[in-house]
Design a protein around this motif. Structure first.
Motif, short mmCIF file in Angstrom:
data_model
loop_
_atom_site.label_atom_id
_atom_site.label_comp_id
_atom_site.label_asym_id
_atom_site.label_seq_id
_atom_site.Cartn_x
_atom_site.Cartn_y
_atom_site.Cartn_z
N CYS A 135 -55.49 35.30 26.54
CA CYS A 135 -54.43 34.38 26.95
C CYS A 135 -53.17 35.22 27.19
O CYS A 135 -52.77 35.98 26.31
CB CYS A 135 -54.17 33.34 25.87
SG CYS A 135 -52.65 32.40 26.18
N CYS A 191 -50.44 34.00 24.21
CA CYS A 191 -50.57 34.28 22.77
C CYS A 191 -51.53 35.42 22.47
O CYS A 191 -51.62 35.86 21.34
CB CYS A 191 -51.04 33.02 22.04
SG CYS A 191 -52.75 32.58 22.38
N CYS A 240 -56.80 28.23 23.61
CA CYS A 240 -55.80 28.35 22.57
C CYS A 240 -54.81 27.20 22.61
O CYS A 240 -54.05 27.01 21.67
CB CYS A 240 -55.05 29.67 22.73
SG CYS A 240 -54.43 29.91 24.40
N CYS A 290 -52.33 26.97 24.70
CA CYS A 290 -51.05 27.34 25.30
C CYS A 290 -50.92 26.67 26.66
O CYS A 290 -51.91 26.49 27.36
CB CYS A 290 -50.96 28.85 25.53
SG CYS A 290 -50.88 29.79 24.02
ZN LIG Z 1 -52.65 31.17 24.21
#
Ligand SMILES: [Zn+2]
Ligand SMILES: [Zn+2]
Length: 173
Positions: free
Chosen positions: A136, A139, A148, A150
């Motif tokens: 990612c 993150c 995740c 995000c």
């Molecule tokens: Zn992420």
């Protein structure tokens, strides 16, 4: 490996088997976890001699996308026409280094050209999986283990650049 080509040059055999272990030259970013296994043969077909080998090279490296450890075996194929030194001019030998391997004083020294082929053909970049989704960019989570959460639509542009560099760095590292 130095092969004694005498029996073939005298016409006593038409096949010489090759089977040995060879330690690969170190390559940046690659760990060779064992010696390469080299197998193949030299054949004589009516005076035309041909060397056909494969070298299996067990390696360990990291995925260019997600940085996970990657273990595998890379196989290098190596084929050359085997020629006696006296049958070619120095010029012919120099102009066709990728085609010929030369018998000198009845002996065939395989390793120098084989090691060169190993180095040239070894990939500079490996993936843990062709579909590896990488990290990612926000993150750093390995996305193959799940999303995740995000919102990657608002990626910090500096991290996006970093992720791109990581993706491309396999050529240099
Ligand atoms: Zn992420
Ligand atoms: Zn990966």
């Amino acid at each position: 490996m130095i092969l004694d080509m005498g029996p073939m040059l005298r016409g006593e055999v038409d096949t010489i088997p090759v089977d040995y272990m060879l330690r690969p030259e170190p390559l940046q970013g690659i760990e060779f976890t064992a010696d390469a296994h080299v197998v193949g043969k030299v054949t004589d077909t009516g005076g035309y001699m041909r060397l056909v080998l494969r070298a299996d090279m067990p390696y360990r490296t990291i995925c260019a996308r997600c940085l996970d450890q990657v273990d595998g075996v890379y196989t290098v194929s190596f084929e050359r026409t085997v020629a006696e030194e006296k049958s070619l001019t120095e010029e012919q030998i120099e102009d066709n280094v990728d085609e010929y391997i030369i018998v000198r004083d009845g002996q065939l020294d395989i390793d120098e050209q084989l090691v060169e082929e190993m180095i040239l053909s070894f990939p500079t970049k490996f993936l843990c999986d062709d579909d590896c989704p990488g990290l990612c960019p926000k993150c750093g989570k390995q996305l193959k283990h799940g999303k995740c959460g995000c919102n990657t639509k608002e990626i910090d542009p500096r991290l996006a650049v970093l992720a791109k560099l990581l993706e491309e760095s396999g050529d240099d590292e």
